[in-house]
Design a protein around this motif. Sequence first.
Motif, PDB file in Angstrom:
ATOM      1  N   LEU A  77      35.392  49.890  37.089  1.00  0.00           N
ATOM      2  CA  LEU A  77      35.583  49.729  38.538  1.00  0.00           C
ATOM      3  C   LEU A  77      34.373  49.043  39.166  1.00  0.00           C
ATOM      4  CD1 LEU A  77      37.182  53.171  39.447  1.00  0.00           C
ATOM      5  CD2 LEU A  77      38.332  50.948  39.342  1.00  0.00           C
ATOM      6  N   ARG A  78      33.177  49.381  38.690  1.00  0.00           N
ATOM      7  CA  ARG A  78      31.963  48.758  39.206  1.00  0.00           C
ATOM      8  C   ARG A  78      31.968  47.251  38.954  1.00  0.00           C
ATOM      9  NH1 ARG A  78      27.754  46.655  37.155  1.00  0.00           N
ATOM     10  NH2 ARG A  78      28.182  47.394  35.057  1.00  0.00           N
ATOM     11  N   VAL A  79      32.422  46.830  37.778  1.00  0.00           N
ATOM     12  CA  VAL A  79      32.492  45.404  37.458  1.00  0.00           C
ATOM     13  C   VAL A  79      33.484  44.701  38.392  1.00  0.00           C
ATOM     14  CG1 VAL A  79      33.191  43.725  35.697  1.00  0.00           C
ATOM     15  CG2 VAL A  79      31.762  45.670  35.074  1.00  0.00           C
ATOM     16  N   LEU A  80      34.631  45.327  38.638  1.00  0.00           N
ATOM     17  CA  LEU A  80      35.620  44.730  39.535  1.00  0.00           C
ATOM     18  C   LEU A  80      35.089  44.639  40.959  1.00  0.00           C
ATOM     19  CD1 LEU A  80      38.956  46.360  38.317  1.00  0.00           C
ATOM     20  CD2 LEU A  80      37.853  44.251  37.549  1.00  0.00           C
ATOM     21  N   LEU A  81      34.362  45.652  41.401  1.00  0.00           N
ATOM     22  CA  LEU A  81      33.764  45.616  42.734  1.00  0.00           C
ATOM     23  C   LEU A  81      32.718  44.509  42.833  1.00  0.00           C
ATOM     24  CD1 LEU A  81      33.696  46.890  45.514  1.00  0.00           C
ATOM     25  CD2 LEU A  81      32.024  48.530  44.645  1.00  0.00           C
ATOM     26  N   GLY A  82      31.928  44.338  41.787  1.00  0.00           N
ATOM     27  CA  GLY A  82      30.942  43.251  41.765  1.00  0.00           C
ATOM     28  C   GLY A  82      31.608  41.888  41.825  1.00  0.00           C
ATOM     29  N   ALA A  83      32.729  41.741  41.131  1.00  0.00           N
ATOM     30  CA  ALA A  83      33.476  40.479  41.164  1.00  0.00           C
ATOM     31  C   ALA A  83      34.021  40.214  42.558  1.00  0.00           C
ATOM     32  CB  ALA A  83      34.613  40.511  40.144  1.00  0.00           C
ATOM     33  N   LEU A  84      34.526  41.261  43.208  1.00  0.00           N
ATOM     34  CA  LEU A  84      35.036  41.119  44.576  1.00  0.00           C
ATOM     35  C   LEU A  84      33.930  40.660  45.514  1.00  0.00           C
ATOM     36  CD1 LEU A  84      37.417  41.539  46.549  1.00  0.00           C
ATOM     37  CD2 LEU A  84      36.590  43.892  46.844  1.00  0.00           C
ATOM     38  N   GLN A  85      32.755  41.237  45.388  1.00  0.00           N
ATOM     39  CA  GLN A  85      31.617  40.851  46.216  1.00  0.00           C
ATOM     40  C   GLN A  85      31.184  39.414  45.919  1.00  0.00           C
ATOM     41  OE1 GLN A  85      28.999  44.086  45.220  1.00  0.00           O
ATOM     42  NE2 GLN A  85      29.728  45.338  46.928  1.00  0.00           N
ATOM     43  N   ALA A  86      31.215  39.021  44.661  1.00  0.00           N
ATOM     44  CA  ALA A  86      30.829  37.662  44.288  1.00  0.00           C
ATOM     45  C   ALA A  86      31.799  36.627  44.855  1.00  0.00           C
ATOM     46  CB  ALA A  86      30.748  37.529  42.767  1.00  0.00           C
ATOM     47  N   MET A  87      33.064  36.993  44.975  1.00  0.00           N
ATOM     48  CA  MET A  87      34.093  36.071  45.473  1.00  0.00           C
ATOM     49  C   MET A  87      34.222  36.099  46.996  1.00  0.00           C
ATOM     50  SD  MET A  87      35.308  34.361  42.991  1.00  0.00           S
ATOM     51  CE  MET A  87      36.721  33.627  43.814  1.00  0.00           C
ATOM     52  N   GLU A  88      33.533  36.993  47.641  1.00  0.00           N
ATOM     53  CA  GLU A  88      33.688  37.229  49.074  1.00  0.00           C
ATOM     54  C   GLU A  88      33.649  35.962  49.922  1.00  0.00           C
ATOM     55  OE1 GLU A  88      32.410  41.113  51.224  1.00  0.00           O
ATOM     56  OE2 GLU A  88      30.728  39.719  51.200  1.00  0.00           O
ATOM     57  N   ASP A  89      32.684  35.109  49.721  1.00  0.00           N
ATOM     58  CA  ASP A  89      32.546  33.894  50.532  1.00  0.00           C
ATOM     59  C   ASP A  89      33.070  32.644  49.843  1.00  0.00           C
ATOM     60  OD1 ASP A  89      31.321  35.351  52.566  1.00  0.00           O
ATOM     61  OD2 ASP A  89      29.342  35.121  51.654  1.00  0.00           O
ATOM     62  N   LYS A  90      33.589  32.787  48.635  1.00  0.00           N
ATOM     63  CA  LYS A  90      33.979  31.618  47.856  1.00  0.00           C
ATOM     64  C   LYS A  90      35.478  31.407  47.784  1.00  0.00           C
ATOM     65  CE  LYS A  90      29.932  32.121  45.073  1.00  0.00           C
ATOM     66  NZ  LYS A  90      29.353  32.471  43.836  1.00  0.00           N
ATOM     67  N   GLY A  91      36.231  32.455  47.954  1.00  0.00           N
ATOM     68  CA  GLY A  91      37.672  32.332  47.804  1.00  0.00           C
ATOM     69  C   GLY A  91      38.333  33.679  47.713  1.00  0.00           C
ATOM     70  N   GLU A  92      39.329  33.753  46.870  1.00  0.00           N
ATOM     71  CA  GLU A  92      40.210  34.908  46.815  1.00  0.00           C
ATOM     72  C   GLU A  92      40.139  35.574  45.452  1.00  0.00           C
ATOM     73  OE1 GLU A  92      45.020  35.463  47.270  1.00  0.00           O
ATOM     74  OE2 GLU A  92      44.249  33.448  46.965  1.00  0.00           O
ATOM     75  N   MET A  93      40.252  36.905  45.476  1.00  0.00           N
ATOM     76  CA  MET A  93      40.348  37.666  44.232  1.00  0.00           C
ATOM     77  C   MET A  93      41.618  38.502  44.294  1.00  0.00           C
ATOM     78  SD  MET A  93      37.679  40.238  42.429  1.00  0.00           S
ATOM     79  CE  MET A  93      38.237  41.491  41.314  1.00  0.00           C
ATOM     80  N   VAL A  94      42.404  38.449  43.231  1.00  0.00           N
ATOM     81  CA  VAL A  94      43.671  39.162  43.152  1.00  0.00           C
ATOM     82  C   VAL A  94      43.684  39.991  41.880  1.00  0.00           C
ATOM     83  CG1 VAL A  94      46.172  38.906  42.925  1.00  0.00           C
ATOM     84  CG2 VAL A  94      44.892  37.340  44.398  1.00  0.00           C
ATOM     85  N   ILE A  95      44.171  41.210  42.006  1.00  0.00           N
ATOM     86  CA  ILE A  95      44.399  42.057  40.843  1.00  0.00           C
ATOM     87  C   ILE A  95      45.900  42.262  40.758  1.00  0.00           C
ATOM     88  CG2 ILE A  95      44.046  44.324  39.822  1.00  0.00           C
ATOM     89  CD1 ILE A  95      41.305  44.359  41.085  1.00  0.00           C
ATOM     90  N   CYS A  96      46.468  42.039  39.572  1.00  0.00           N
ATOM     91  CA  CYS A  96      47.926  42.142  39.464  1.00  0.00           C
ATOM     92  C   CYS A  96      48.339  42.932  38.230  1.00  0.00           C
ATOM     93  CB  CYS A  96      48.561  40.756  39.458  1.00  0.00           C
ATOM     94  SG  CYS A  96      48.074  39.695  38.101  1.00  0.00           S
ATOM     95  N   ASN A  97      49.586  43.392  38.282  1.00  0.00           N
ATOM     96  CA  ASN A  97      50.251  44.037  37.146  1.00  0.00           C
ATOM     97  C   ASN A  97      49.520  45.269  36.624  1.00  0.00           C
ATOM     98  OD1 ASN A  97      52.162  41.916  37.214  1.00  0.00           O
ATOM     99  ND2 ASN A  97      50.804  40.658  35.966  1.00  0.00           N
ATOM    100  N   LEU A  98      49.127  46.153  37.517  1.00  0.00           N
ATOM    101  CA  LEU A  98      48.451  47.372  37.103  1.00  0.00           C
ATOM    102  C   LEU A  98      49.404  48.277  36.327  1.00  0.00           C
ATOM    103  CD1 LEU A  98      46.824  46.428  39.743  1.00  0.00           C
ATOM    104  CD2 LEU A  98      46.012  48.758  39.760  1.00  0.00           C
ATOM    105  N   THR A  99      48.920  48.798  35.219  1.00  0.00           N
ATOM    106  CA  THR A  99      49.687  49.785  34.460  1.00  0.00           C
ATOM    107  C   THR A  99      49.632  51.109  35.230  1.00  0.00           C
ATOM    108  OG1 THR A  99      47.739  50.384  33.181  1.00  0.00           O
ATOM    109  CG2 THR A  99      49.193  48.691  32.232  1.00  0.00           C
ATOM    110  N   PRO A 100      50.589  52.010  35.001  1.00  0.00           N
ATOM    111  CA  PRO A 100      50.582  53.286  35.730  1.00  0.00           C
ATOM    112  C   PRO A 100      49.264  54.069  35.641  1.00  0.00           C
ATOM    113  CG  PRO A 100      52.720  52.964  34.742  1.00  0.00           C
ATOM    114  CD  PRO A 100      51.838  51.845  34.221  1.00  0.00           C
ATOM    115  N   PRO A 101      48.640  54.202  34.453  1.00  0.00           N
ATOM    116  CA  PRO A 101      47.384  54.956  34.423  1.00  0.00           C
ATOM    117  C   PRO A 101      46.266  54.278  35.224  1.00  0.00           C
ATOM    118  CG  PRO A 101      48.177  54.542  32.170  1.00  0.00           C
ATOM    119  CD  PRO A 101      49.074  53.820  33.103  1.00  0.00           C
ATOM    120  N   VAL A 102      46.209  52.954  35.174  1.00  0.00           N
ATOM    121  CA  VAL A 102      45.179  52.222  35.912  1.00  0.00           C
ATOM    122  C   VAL A 102      45.487  52.278  37.408  1.00  0.00           C
ATOM    123  CG1 VAL A 102      44.136  49.951  36.275  1.00  0.00           C
ATOM    124  CG2 VAL A 102      44.581  50.762  33.955  1.00  0.00           C
ATOM    125  N   HIS A 103      46.748  52.162  37.770  1.00  0.00           N
ATOM    126  CA  HIS A 103      47.143  52.254  39.172  1.00  0.00           C
ATOM    127  C   HIS A 103      46.757  53.616  39.752  1.00  0.00           C
ATOM    128  CE1 HIS A 103      49.864  52.603  42.664  1.00  0.00           C
ATOM    129  NE2 HIS A 103      49.539  51.338  42.794  1.00  0.00           N
TER     130      HIS A 103
END
Length: 118
Positions: A77-103
């Motif tokens: 989760l920390r890595v995904l949050l870091g990626a979201l912060q890195a993309m904040e001013d550059k464009g869009e970040m999308v997460i798709c197709n979450l499995t039930p346990p991950v969701h």
Amino acid sequence: MGLFNKKNKETASSSGGNSYLKISMTKDGAQYTFLLEGRLDTVTSPDLESKINEVTGDATKLTLDLSKLEYISSAGLRVLLGALQAMEDKGEMVICNLTPPVHEVFELTGFSRLFNIE
């Protein structure tokens, strides 16, 4: 943007036990898609973090396909949050197709409200 503009790369990390993460990346211009397969945990998350850091400099869209991700820990989760912060001013970040346990982890932690989930 035809077939010749797309690049595919695959890497896998494993450190014994149950920790295994296969990372497949597709590039189409400045749009990057990562397909994650296995477990995103303390052992495997540094590999994903490294791959994401390599592309966020020129990425306008970052998509993480979690359709084959079996497990995610707080380190993942920390890595995904870091990626979201890195993309904040550059464009869009999308997460798709979450499995039930991950969701479920995303719901329990409140991360489902932070990310653009498709």
